[in-house]
Design an enzyme around this catalytic site. Structure first.
Site, PDB file in Angstrom:
ATOM      1  N   GLU A 222       0.801  -1.223   0.000  1.00 21.09           N
ATOM      2  CA  GLU A 222       0.000   0.000   0.000  1.00 21.09           C
ATOM      3  C   GLU A 222       0.838   1.280   0.000  1.00 21.09           C
ATOM      4  O   GLU A 222       0.531   2.237   0.704  1.00 21.09           O
ATOM      5  CB  GLU A 222      -0.955  -0.016   1.195  1.00 21.09           C
ATOM      6  CG  GLU A 222      -1.940  -1.170   1.120  1.00 21.09           C
ATOM      7  CD  GLU A 222      -2.855  -1.247   2.326  1.00 21.09           C
ATOM      8  OE1 GLU A 222      -4.031  -1.565   2.131  1.00 21.09           O
ATOM      9  OE2 GLU A 222      -2.393  -1.005   3.451  1.00 21.09           O
TER      10      GLU A 222
HETATM   11  N1  IFG Z   1      -4.440  -4.008   4.453  1.00 24.16           N
HETATM   12  C1  IFG Z   1      -3.189  -3.523   5.050  1.00 24.16           C
HETATM   13  C2  IFG Z   1      -3.005  -3.799   6.527  1.00 24.16           C
HETATM   14  C3  IFG Z   1      -4.305  -3.792   7.318  1.00 24.16           C
HETATM   15  C4  IFG Z   1      -5.310  -4.712   6.625  1.00 24.16           C
HETATM   16  C5  IFG Z   1      -6.544  -4.887   7.478  1.00 24.16           C
HETATM   17  C6  IFG Z   1      -2.067  -5.516   4.153  1.00 24.16           C
HETATM   18  C7  IFG Z   1      -0.818  -6.132   3.588  1.00 24.16           C
HETATM   19  C8  IFG Z   1      -5.627  -4.127   5.278  1.00 24.16           C
HETATM   20  N2  IFG Z   1      -2.061  -4.171   4.337  1.00 24.16           N
HETATM   21  O1  IFG Z   1      -3.013  -6.226   4.417  1.00 24.16           O
HETATM   22  O2  IFG Z   1      -2.136  -2.805   7.074  1.00 24.16           O
HETATM   23  O3  IFG Z   1      -4.819  -2.491   7.469  1.00 24.16           O
HETATM   24  O4  IFG Z   1      -7.345  -5.955   7.004  1.00 24.16           O
END
Ligand code: IFG
Length: 521
Positions: free
Chosen positions: A333
């Protein structure tokens, strides 16, 4: 004296009511437990109803040289509920024993074991102490669930008879705990380690830093922990591990044959560091502290040399206190990092990890860069096509599978689940069990899968009870997907074996979700 019919009937009703099978109500009960009930499902298991082994105050634990730590661990498991001495001895001299032996059996590899339970004793053989430890996890499940009680239970202790030959399908079966969104004290992490070890999980990925908090002491950047560790999501209490506390957690995990994989997420998810040290921002100004749960807004300053001094210092200090081969560099992200800058960052940071003797793992976005073949991208999308992951697999990289729509333990079970999120999917127990790592992503087959991991993100998770509610019963399913042969993968069979785990969780005080999909025992 003949009891009147009414009284004797009442007696039977009352006995049955409290669950004691009165003579009239008794039926030839199916064994409460059997080698064929073990979770994860073994490669092969053959019950021998005449081979039950009774533990007594005279039973000993005999251990080959090199098996002593596992023998002591086993003794520690059995003594509280039995109250038996169960001395660990080098030889049993014919006394009924649980014997732990190390050998060279090509069939079982480095984590497999052969377990034989007969009237005269229990024999557990493996090629390594890791294998013996995993065999002990199966042995535990052949004893009544009361064996996990913390106080002496005056009862018989019978190990279900039979034999098991077993070894894992994949080398890595992991759990991730996000200690950044909410902080969990060392004892809470150790409790989780004990809970996951019973299902042959062998890695614990600790998500140590994110936008809302920094959780590990870095001596060359002290405010990361002392200031960046103060906060947590929703302004909840923060905290951090001193390096000594982290080393204690690592050692505890190792005593459960679990390797800790620490993660410092970058170049995104870095607001805690950048709100603490102004120099980590391109404009030299500290960004505001954030305790909301938005993602994708932060980025280290890719063009600034001090960023790479920061990374070098953090990686050096973390590598020095991490015996495991892998450091997790995050990489997910990074929406606030321009794609070209992201690649520049990866090309500068991955060699730093290697410089300190460690190998790289990271969220699968790191596969956009050309990785060293030892690097392990961790897949967290929903399955299907992913060009850079398939290309990495084709180049020889192994992929760790943790699809958000199957393996994320912070996903709600159903719309009414009080905790968790639902952005990826609602994941009931059957959903979490209903996938195969070797056919999830195009171009990533059996040989390209490093294993599986069940991440628990903690935006909405604050206590150990919260962790337990989300991890149980789904984590054992991920553990089985990682350990057991694909041929054993069958929901109707699994849900019956899973149901028999519940009395153990009750005895252990695990606050699990009683899914309507399972006929809990
Ligand atoms: N995506 C984000 C996490 C977390 C997650 C919660 C990943 C690799 C959503 N990154 O999953 O930091 O916020 O379900």
């Amino acid at each position: 004296m003949r009891l009147s019919r009414a009284v004797s009937t009442a007696a039977i009703v009352s006995l049955t009511a409290v669950g004691l099978p009165a003579a009239a109500a008794a039926s030839p009960a199916a064994p409460e437990r059997s080698v064929t009930d073990v979770v994860p499902a073994p490669v092969s298991a053959k019950a021998d109803p005449r081979g039950d082994f009774k533990l007594t105050p005279f039973t000993v634990i005999s251990a080959d040289r090199g098996a002593g730590q596992v023998a002591d661990y086993l003794r520690g498991l059995l003594r509280p509920a039995t109250g038996y001495p169960l001395p660990v001895v080098p030889r049993s001299w014919g006394v009924p024993a649980i014997s732990l032996q190390l050998g060279h059996d090509a069939r079982i590899g480095t984590e497999g074991y052969e377990l034989k339970v007969g009237r005269d004793g229990v024999s557990l053989k493996a090629n390594t102490a890791d294998g013996l430890f995993e065999g002990v996890q199966s042995l535990r499940q052949l004893l009544p669930s009361a064996i996990d009680a913390k106080r002496v239970q005056h009862r018989t202790w019978t190990v279900a008879g039979g034999s098991i030959l077993d070894y894992p399908r994949f080398g890595e079966r992991g759990a991730m705990l996000d200690v950044a969104r909410h902080f969990f004290k060392p004892d809470q992490v150790k409790l989780y380690i004990d809970q996951i070890a019973q299902y042959k999980i062998n890695t614990l990925h600790l998500h140590l830093a994110d936008d809302q908090g920094w959780r590990i002491e870095i001596k060359s950047w002290p405010k990361l922990a002392t200031v960046g560790g103060k906060t947590a999501v929703d302004g909840d209490p923060g905290g951090y591990y001193t390096q000594k506390q982290y080393q204690d957690i690592v050692a505890y995990a190792a005593s459960r044959h679990i390797t800790v994989i620490p993660e410092i997420d970058m170049p995104g998810h870095t607001n805690a560091a950048q709100s603490t040290y102004a120099e980590l921002n391109c404009d030299g100004k500290a960004v505001p502290v954030r305790t909301d749960t938005e993602v994708g807004y932060s980025s280290l300053c890719i063009s600034s040399p001090i960023t790479y001094k920061f990374v070098d210092d953090v990686v050096r200090e973390l590598a020095a206190i991490t015996p495991g081969q892998y450091l997790h560099i995050g990489g997910d992200e990074a929406h606030a990092t321009p794609p070209a800058d992201y690649l520049t960052f990866q090309q500068k940071v991955q060699p730093i990890v290697a410089k300190y003797g460690k190998k790289v793992t990271g969220w699968h976005e790191i596969a956009k860069s050309t990785l060293p073949v030892s690097a392990v991208p961790q897949y967290w999308d929903f399955g299907g096509d992913n060009e850079s992951v398939a290309a990495a697999a084709a180049r020889g990289n192994k992929i760790l599978m943790s699809p958000a729509n199957y393996a994320y333990l912070d996903m709600k079970y159903n719309p009414e689940t009080p905790l968790g999120q639902d952005w990826a999917a609602l994941v009931e127990v059957k959903d979490g069990y209903g996938w195969d790592p070797a056919s999830l992503v195009t171009g990533v087959g059996e040989k390209q899968v490093a294993g599986v991991e069940a991440p628990l993100w903690t935006e909405t998770i604050r206590t150990s009870d919260d962790i337990e509610y989300m991890a149980f019963p789904r984590l054992p399913g991920i553990a089985e997907i990682g350990w057991s042969p694909k041929s054993t993968h069958n929901w109707d069979a699994y849900r019956q074996r899973l149901a028999k785990q519940a009395p153990r969780w009750v005895t252990q005080g695990i606050d699990f979700y009683r899914s309507p999909q399972v006929d809990w025992k």
